[in-house]
Design an enzyme around this catalytic site. Structure first.
Site, PDB file in Angstrom:
ATOM      1  N   TYR A  47      -0.942  -1.116  10.450  1.00 49.24           N
ATOM      2  CA  TYR A  47      -1.079  -1.299   8.999  1.00 49.24           C
ATOM      3  C   TYR A  47       0.185  -0.810   8.277  1.00 49.24           C
ATOM      4  O   TYR A  47       0.715  -1.495   7.399  1.00 49.24           O
ATOM      5  CB  TYR A  47      -2.314  -0.538   8.522  1.00 49.24           C
ATOM      6  CG  TYR A  47      -2.699  -0.804   7.077  1.00 49.24           C
ATOM      7  CD1 TYR A  47      -3.137  -2.062   6.666  1.00 49.24           C
ATOM      8  CD2 TYR A  47      -2.646   0.216   6.125  1.00 49.24           C
ATOM      9  CE1 TYR A  47      -3.520  -2.290   5.347  1.00 49.24           C
ATOM     10  CE2 TYR A  47      -3.027  -0.012   4.803  1.00 49.24           C
ATOM     11  CZ  TYR A  47      -3.457  -1.266   4.424  1.00 49.24           C
ATOM     12  OH  TYR A  47      -3.825  -1.501   3.106  1.00 49.24           O
ATOM     13  N   SER A  78       0.887  -1.173   0.000  1.00 51.47           N
ATOM     14  CA  SER A  78       0.000   0.000   0.000  1.00 51.47           C
ATOM     15  C   SER A  78       0.920   1.217   0.000  1.00 51.47           C
ATOM     16  O   SER A  78       2.068   1.130   0.462  1.00 51.47           O
ATOM     17  CB  SER A  78      -0.854   0.005   1.269  1.00 51.47           C
ATOM     18  OG  SER A  78      -1.408   1.290   1.486  1.00 51.47           O
TER      19      SER A  78
HETATM   20  P1  NAD Z   1     -11.156  -6.177   0.505  1.00 56.11           P
HETATM   21  O1  NAD Z   1     -11.535  -5.969   1.925  1.00 56.11           O
HETATM   22  O2  NAD Z   1     -12.053  -5.665  -0.566  1.00 56.11           O
HETATM   23  O3  NAD Z   1     -10.907  -7.736   0.246  1.00 56.11           O
HETATM   24  C1  NAD Z   1     -10.022  -8.434   1.071  1.00 56.11           C
HETATM   25  C2  NAD Z   1     -10.373  -9.900   1.012  1.00 56.11           C
HETATM   26  O4  NAD Z   1      -9.454 -10.569   1.896  1.00 56.11           O
HETATM   27  C3  NAD Z   1     -11.785 -10.186   1.536  1.00 56.11           C
HETATM   28  O5  NAD Z   1     -12.427 -11.115   0.691  1.00 56.11           O
HETATM   29  C4  NAD Z   1     -11.550 -10.736   2.931  1.00 56.11           C
HETATM   30  O6  NAD Z   1     -12.560 -11.652   3.348  1.00 56.11           O
HETATM   31  C5  NAD Z   1     -10.194 -11.414   2.769  1.00 56.11           C
HETATM   32  N1  NAD Z   1      -9.467 -11.530   4.047  1.00 56.11           N
HETATM   33  C6  NAD Z   1      -9.289 -10.556   4.965  1.00 56.11           C
HETATM   34  N2  NAD Z   1      -8.619 -11.033   6.021  1.00 56.11           N
HETATM   35  C7  NAD Z   1      -8.377 -12.341   5.762  1.00 56.11           C
HETATM   36  C8  NAD Z   1      -7.735 -13.381   6.483  1.00 56.11           C
HETATM   37  N3  NAD Z   1      -7.230 -13.158   7.705  1.00 56.11           N
HETATM   38  N4  NAD Z   1      -7.648 -14.606   5.924  1.00 56.11           N
HETATM   39  C9  NAD Z   1      -8.196 -14.842   4.705  1.00 56.11           C
HETATM   40  N5  NAD Z   1      -8.828 -13.898   3.972  1.00 56.11           N
HETATM   41  C10 NAD Z   1      -8.916 -12.664   4.501  1.00 56.11           C
HETATM   42  O7  NAD Z   1      -9.678  -5.576   0.384  1.00 56.11           O
HETATM   43  P2  NAD Z   1      -8.967  -4.842  -0.844  1.00 56.11           P
HETATM   44  O8  NAD Z   1      -9.244  -3.394  -0.707  1.00 56.11           O
HETATM   45  O9  NAD Z   1      -9.256  -5.548  -2.104  1.00 56.11           O
HETATM   46  O10 NAD Z   1      -7.452  -5.057  -0.424  1.00 56.11           O
HETATM   47  C11 NAD Z   1      -6.643  -6.052  -0.991  1.00 56.11           C
HETATM   48  C12 NAD Z   1      -5.191  -5.697  -0.709  1.00 56.11           C
HETATM   49  O11 NAD Z   1      -4.912  -4.407  -1.248  1.00 56.11           O
HETATM   50  C13 NAD Z   1      -4.855  -5.613   0.784  1.00 56.11           C
HETATM   51  O12 NAD Z   1      -3.555  -6.078   1.005  1.00 56.11           O
HETATM   52  C14 NAD Z   1      -4.933  -4.119   1.054  1.00 56.11           C
HETATM   53  O13 NAD Z   1      -4.144  -3.753   2.176  1.00 56.11           O
HETATM   54  C15 NAD Z   1      -4.382  -3.580  -0.237  1.00 56.11           C
HETATM   55  N6  NAD Z   1      -4.734  -2.183  -0.493  1.00 56.11           N
HETATM   56  C16 NAD Z   1      -6.035  -1.809  -0.745  1.00 56.11           C
HETATM   57  C17 NAD Z   1      -6.319  -0.466  -0.992  1.00 56.11           C
HETATM   58  C18 NAD Z   1      -7.717   0.035  -1.303  1.00 56.11           C
HETATM   59  O14 NAD Z   1      -7.914   1.260  -1.403  1.00 56.11           O
HETATM   60  N7  NAD Z   1      -8.698  -0.845  -1.463  1.00 56.11           N
HETATM   61  C19 NAD Z   1      -5.286   0.478  -0.966  1.00 56.11           C
HETATM   62  C20 NAD Z   1      -4.001   0.055  -0.700  1.00 56.11           C
HETATM   63  C21 NAD Z   1      -3.734  -1.278  -0.480  1.00 56.11           C
END
Ligand code: NAD
Length: 245
Positions: free
Chosen positions: A146, A133
């Site tokens: 985080y 991130s």
């Molecule tokens: P999201 O919440 O939409 O999806 C995450 C998925 O991971 C969900 O299906 C959830 O059930 C699953 N999950 C969470 N904890 C878990 C665990 N302990 N074991 C198994 N599954 C688990 O998240 P996202 O926004 O798609 O994020 C995906 C990645 O991108 C993450 O690493 C997040 O930190 C990173 N990220 C997202 C953003 C954003 O703006 N969405 C920005 C920067 C980084």
């Protein structure tokens, strides 16, 4: 392409789009997710998509996930360490246990899965893609758990790249603000805060994942995909930006 792909957190958001794009490229995908309902519904949509229920924070679950994936896919070519969850920090007095739990999901699991998949990835000249991130490089107050997890995965990426190269190339993507909830509209101000003029989509990230899996001269890198948001230099009063205290 008939590769075997492992994705963590594949039921929703960025991970879901990554699964879809690999499937559409002709690969077989196995994902782990803690959300059983969403995962079962998603897995039904594609014959080459396999779901393993579990929490990536648990070491034994990771071992079982890799065994299950080998049974379904017969090979592992790509490991995408995507699952994570946000967490707070010192101003909320986040506990030692909560801090550690965030690390377990976002940093220890990627290490353990890399270790468990190492021999297969070396044999198949594979790839590891980690999802960090922009929080690895810049912070809001009260975000220590985080930010540390994401900083850790950036360092894990270059360490793995040096250990596993030249057989396995290891890279990381640092997304900025990504619309994972299918929000239809964003304010003019939200869009203007991002030099590219829009909030990102899961597809913006999965395109980079697939690109990194097809090239052979980038390793150990973290590539920021944030529409330029973290590149803006801000001084109070410039461009109608004002600090409020
Ligand atoms: P999201 O919440 O939409 O999806 C995450 C998925 O991971 C969900 O299906 C959830 O059930 C699953 N999950 C969470 N904890 C878990 C665990 N302990 N074991 C198994 N599954 C688990 O998240 P996202 O926004 O798609 O994020 C995906 C990645 O991108 C993450 O690493 C997040 O930190 C990173 N990220 C997202 C953003 C954003 O703006 N969405 C920005 C920067 C980084």
């Amino acid at each position: 392409m008939d590769r075997g792909i492992l994705v963590t957190g594949g039921a929703h958001g960025i991970g879901k789009q990554i699964c879809i794009d690999f499937i559409q490229a002709g690969d077989k995908v196995c994902f782990i997710d803690i959300d059983e309902k969403k995962s079962i519904d998603f897995a039904k949509e594609y014959p080459n998509l396999f779901y393993f229920h579990g929490n990536v924070a648990h070491q034994l679950t990771l071992k079982r996930f890799v065994e299950f994936a080998m049974e379904k896919l017969q090979r592992i070519d790509v490991l995408v360490n995507n699952a994570c969850r946000g967490n707070k920090g010192i101003l909320s007095s986040l506990s030692y246990e909560e801090f550690d739990y965030t690390l377990s999901i976002g940093l220890k699991a990627p290490y353990e899965l890399s270790r468990l998949c190492k021999d297969e990835l070396i044999k198949n000249k594979g790839r590891i893609i980690n999802i960090a991130s922009t929080r690895a490089f810049q912070s809001e107050p009260d975000s220590e758990a985080y930010a540390s997890t994401k900083g850790g995965i950036v360092a894990l990426t270059h360490a793995l790249a040096i250990s596993l190269g030249p057989d396995v190339l290891v890279n990381c993507i640092a997304p900025g603000w990504i619309n994972v909830n299918e929000q239809q509209e964003f304010s003019r101000e939200d869009c203007a805060a991002i030099p590219a003029g829009k909030v990102g989509t899961p597809k913006d990230i999965s395109d980079m994942v697939l690109f990194l899996c097809q090239q052979d001269f980038i390793t150990g890198e973290t590539i920021t995909v944030d529409g330029g948001m973290s590149k803006r230099m801000i001084y109070h009063g410039d461009w109608n930006w004002f600090y409020k205290f």
